[in-house]
Design a protein around this motif. Structure first.
Motif, PDB file in Angstrom:
ATOM      1  N   ASP A 248       1.034  -1.123   0.002  1.00  0.00           N
ATOM      2  CA  ASP A 248       0.151  -0.047   0.036  1.00  0.00           C
ATOM      3  C   ASP A 248       0.912   1.165   0.011  1.00  0.00           C
ATOM      4  N   GLU A 249       0.927   1.851  -1.199  1.00  0.00           N
ATOM      5  CA  GLU A 249       1.855   2.890  -1.135  1.00  0.00           C
ATOM      6  C   GLU A 249       1.374   4.290  -0.327  1.00  0.00           C
ATOM      7  N   THR A 250       0.173   4.250   0.167  1.00  0.00           N
ATOM      8  CA  THR A 250      -0.073   5.394   1.220  1.00  0.00           C
ATOM      9  C   THR A 250       0.482   5.155   2.495  1.00  0.00           C
ATOM     10  N   VAL A 251       0.942   3.687   2.718  1.00  0.00           N
ATOM     11  CA  VAL A 251       1.660   3.594   4.041  1.00  0.00           C
ATOM     12  C   VAL A 251       3.243   3.397   3.876  1.00  0.00           C
ATOM     13  N   PRO A 253       5.643   4.573   0.961  1.00  0.00           N
ATOM     14  CA  PRO A 253       6.084   5.096  -0.103  1.00  0.00           C
ATOM     15  C   PRO A 253       6.960   4.327  -0.981  1.00  0.00           C
ATOM     16  N   HIS A 254       6.816   4.288  -2.117  1.00  0.00           N
ATOM     17  CA  HIS A 254       7.694   3.386  -3.188  1.00  0.00           C
ATOM     18  C   HIS A 254       7.654   1.955  -2.765  1.00  0.00           C
ATOM     19  N   PRO A 255       6.616   1.432  -2.481  1.00  0.00           N
ATOM     20  CA  PRO A 255       6.285   0.150  -1.793  1.00  0.00           C
ATOM     21  C   PRO A 255       7.303  -1.086  -2.395  1.00  0.00           C
ATOM     22  N   GLU A 256       7.399  -0.744  -3.941  1.00  0.00           N
ATOM     23  CA  GLU A 256       8.161  -1.952  -4.749  1.00  0.00           C
ATOM     24  C   GLU A 256       9.669  -1.714  -4.453  1.00  0.00           C
ATOM     25  N   LYS A 257      10.100  -0.778  -3.739  1.00  0.00           N
ATOM     26  CA  LYS A 257      11.493  -0.678  -3.677  1.00  0.00           C
ATOM     27  C   LYS A 257      11.871  -1.358  -2.349  1.00  0.00           C
ATOM     28  N   PHE A 258      13.058  -2.155  -2.340  1.00  0.00           N
ATOM     29  CA  PHE A 258      13.716  -2.714  -1.013  1.00  0.00           C
ATOM     30  C   PHE A 258      14.448  -1.903  -0.337  1.00  0.00           C
ATOM     31  N   ASP A 259      13.932  -1.047   0.814  1.00  0.00           N
ATOM     32  CA  ASP A 259      14.532  -0.062   1.241  1.00  0.00           C
ATOM     33  C   ASP A 259      14.545  -0.061   2.826  1.00  0.00           C
ATOM     34  N   PRO A 260      15.593  -0.736   3.651  1.00  0.00           N
ATOM     35  CA  PRO A 260      15.389  -0.985   4.894  1.00  0.00           C
ATOM     36  C   PRO A 260      15.423   0.186   5.752  1.00  0.00           C
ATOM     37  N   ASP A 261      15.963   1.226   5.347  1.00  0.00           N
ATOM     38  CA  ASP A 261      15.858   2.647   5.867  1.00  0.00           C
ATOM     39  C   ASP A 261      14.658   3.204   6.239  1.00  0.00           C
ATOM     40  N   ARG A 262      13.469   2.547   5.801  1.00  0.00           N
ATOM     41  CA  ARG A 262      12.202   2.971   6.133  1.00  0.00           C
ATOM     42  C   ARG A 262      11.995   2.439   7.523  1.00  0.00           C
ATOM     43  N   PHE A 263      12.830   1.648   8.186  1.00  0.00           N
ATOM     44  CA  PHE A 263      12.539   0.970   9.438  1.00  0.00           C
ATOM     45  C   PHE A 263      13.652   1.291  10.294  1.00  0.00           C
ATOM     46  N   VAL A 264      14.613   2.100   9.899  1.00  0.00           N
ATOM     47  CA  VAL A 264      15.948   2.554  10.633  1.00  0.00           C
ATOM     48  C   VAL A 264      14.995   3.322  11.936  1.00  0.00           C
ATOM     49  N   ASN A 265      15.227   3.043  13.120  1.00  0.00           N
ATOM     50  CA  ASN A 265      14.397   3.867  14.117  1.00  0.00           C
ATOM     51  C   ASN A 265      13.300   4.228  14.276  1.00  0.00           C
ATOM     52  N   ALA A 266      12.713   3.279  13.529  1.00  0.00           N
ATOM     53  CA  ALA A 266      11.032   3.535  13.197  1.00  0.00           C
ATOM     54  C   ALA A 266      10.097   2.032  13.547  1.00  0.00           C
ATOM     55  N   ARG A 267       9.510   1.942  14.414  1.00  0.00           N
ATOM     56  CA  ARG A 267       8.592   0.603  14.582  1.00  0.00           C
ATOM     57  C   ARG A 267       7.535   0.672  13.358  1.00  0.00           C
ATOM     58  N   PRO A 268       7.573  -0.572  12.950  1.00  0.00           N
ATOM     59  CA  PRO A 268       6.397  -0.890  11.998  1.00  0.00           C
ATOM     60  C   PRO A 268       5.083  -0.865  12.747  1.00  0.00           C
ATOM     61  N   ASP A 269       3.958  -0.402  12.094  1.00  0.00           N
ATOM     62  CA  ASP A 269       2.845  -0.118  12.499  1.00  0.00           C
ATOM     63  C   ASP A 269       1.876  -1.693  12.452  1.00  0.00           C
ATOM     64  N   MET A 270       1.234  -1.823  13.635  1.00  0.00           N
ATOM     65  CA  MET A 270       0.755  -3.167  13.874  1.00  0.00           C
ATOM     66  C   MET A 270      -0.294  -3.604  13.020  1.00  0.00           C
ATOM     67  N   TYR A 271      -0.857  -2.525  12.277  1.00  0.00           N
ATOM     68  CA  TYR A 271      -1.943  -2.666  11.353  1.00  0.00           C
ATOM     69  C   TYR A 271      -1.498  -2.640   9.682  1.00  0.00           C
ATOM     70  N   SER A 272      -0.258  -2.281   9.534  1.00  0.00           N
ATOM     71  CA  SER A 272       0.146  -1.985   7.980  1.00  0.00           C
ATOM     72  C   SER A 272       1.265  -3.186   7.893  1.00  0.00           C
ATOM     73  N   TRP A 273       1.988  -3.537   8.769  1.00  0.00           N
ATOM     74  CA  TRP A 273       3.114  -4.537   8.800  1.00  0.00           C
ATOM     75  C   TRP A 273       2.639  -5.769   9.487  1.00  0.00           C
ATOM     76  N   ILE A 274       2.248  -6.604   8.893  1.00  0.00           N
ATOM     77  CA  ILE A 274       1.594  -7.825   9.373  1.00  0.00           C
ATOM     78  C   ILE A 274       2.000  -9.139   8.843  1.00  0.00           C
ATOM     79  N   PRO A 275       3.134  -9.465   8.806  1.00  0.00           N
ATOM     80  CA  PRO A 275       3.760 -10.746   8.303  1.00  0.00           C
ATOM     81  C   PRO A 275       3.540 -11.916   9.510  1.00  0.00           C
ATOM     82  N   PHE A 276       3.285 -11.530  10.699  1.00  0.00           N
ATOM     83  CA  PHE A 276       2.626 -12.432  11.486  1.00  0.00           C
ATOM     84  C   PHE A 276       1.496 -12.397  12.088  1.00  0.00           C
ATOM     85  N   GLY A 277       0.385 -11.914  11.104  1.00  0.00           N
ATOM     86  CA  GLY A 277      -0.936 -11.536  11.507  1.00  0.00           C
ATOM     87  C   GLY A 277      -1.020 -10.489  12.406  1.00  0.00           C
TER      88      GLY A 277
END
Length: 360
Positions: A248-251, A253-277
């Motif tokens: 979801d590009e609204t959550v 940005p550039h979702p197709e890009k492999f960019d770990p920096d988006r998570f450096v010092n930033a916790r993923p939102d529990m409703y948008s990052w859900i690999p564990f359900g």
């Protein structure tokens, strides 16, 4: 929910750190079997590695019990995930795939129940840190202990769920890193300097872009449930497409890009990052799995060089329930001249040579 409350403490807090030494030991042991300077599929190795880690940390198994479960679990898990999606039901036949799975299950129960009995009789039971020892000592709120078969069932669920999914994610991590040389260089520099932020972010980004399970379902148990513009009646199921949510590009940005920096010092939102359900059924071993992946990758980066490649991205291949790289996460590795096994012990001055297909 009652059993979940008994299991939860084993996968959080101080117990997690007690498992880290085993994870490092098993990673070093497995990596020593990898070919040097020759392209190979990493998937089988990660399958062995995650199974050995889970057998030691969860079951505390050793000796004959460990040997028998190492032999039994891989074919049982492989057959089990395929039967999960089979259109054919078990008719109690004495032949075919279901009959073969039942035989494996009986053998597992024999080994597991014997192991549980041996743990109950262990005079040092209270000193043990493995999950099985904790389950043996756990009590429901009314003081009743778990029956041996209940414990065996829970252990089988943990073995099946924690083994393959983590192995597939590690395989995807290798596939991603070997195609991103600048990121790989940064990660090597970080682990040698004792850091972990970028590595932790990379693990999160691998799970966002390559979730090994792409669909989860939930059943409507209330008389009705509003969902956007719809009202769903009781008994209906909702299927969540995890990969669609992660793209979801609204959550992101550039979702197709492999960019770990988006998570450096930033916790993923529990409703948008859900690999564990999510919700009350969120994977109970999520923290354990993330720790394991961070420890395994850190140990490999400290001790091995990964050759980068300009090969196309590996396609997705279904293993029944999970997704894995179609070519097995192929890589070329070289042992580093100066290896250091224990976590965070690398000298900051160590130099790294990264090889590449186009450099030679």
């Amino acid at each position: 929910m009652h059993r979940r409350k008994l299991l939860a403490p084993s996968f959080h807090g101080r117990h997690l750190h007690a498992y880290e030494e085993f994870m490092v030991e098993e990673t070093v042991r497995e990596a020593k079997t990898w070919p040097q300077g020759v392209e190979f599929a990493t998937a089988p190795g990660f399958m062995r590695l995650t199974l050995n880690i889970i057998l030691r940390t969860v079951l505390g198994a050793d000796g004959e019990h460990l040997d028998r479960l190492r032999e039994l679990m891989p074919p049982m898990a492989d057959l089990g995930v395929r039967l999960t999606l089979s259109p054919f039901t078990d008719r109690g036949r004495s032949w075919g795939a279901w009959a073969r799975f039942r035989r494996m299950r009986r053998e597992y129960d024999t080994v597991a129940l014997d192991l549980i009995d041996s743990v109950r009789a262990d005079p040092k039971l209270q000193e043990r840190e493995d999950v099985l020892a904790m389950l043996v000592q756990s009590r429901y709120e009314d003081g009743e202990a778990l029956a041996n078969q209940e414990i065996a069932d829970e252990l089988l669920t943990i073995l099946g769920a924690a083994h393959e999914t983590t192995a597939n994610t590690l395989t995807w991590a290798v596939e991603r890193l070997t195609r991103h040389p600048e990121l790989l260089d940064r990660l090597v520099a970080e682990v040698d300097d004792g850091g972990s932020d970028l590595l932790a972010a990379t693990v999160l980004e691998v799970q966002r872009t390559r979730p090994v399970i792409t669909d989860i379902t939930r059943s409507v148990v209330a008389p009705t449930m509003p969902l956007g513009e719809w009202t769903l009646p009781k008994g209906h199921q909702v299927v969540f497409a995890i990969d669609f949510v992660h793209m979801d590009e609204t959550v992101f940005p550039h979702p197709e890009k492999f960019d770990p920096d988006r998570f450096v010092n930033a916790r993923p939102d529990m409703y948008s990052w859900i690999p564990f359900g999510g919700g009350t059924r969120r994977c109970i071993g999520a923290a354990f799995a993330n720790l394991e992946m961070n420890v395994v990758l850190r140990t490999l980066l400290q001790n091995y060089e990964f050759r980068t490649t300009r090969a196309p991205d590996e396609k997705w291949k279904s293993r029944g329930v999970t997704w894995t790289p179609a070519r097995g996460g192929r890589a070329v590795v070289h042992r580093r001249n100066t290896a250091h096994i224990l976590p965070h012990t690398a000298p900051a001055s160590m130099t790294i040579r990264r090889t590449s297909d186009d450099v030679g």
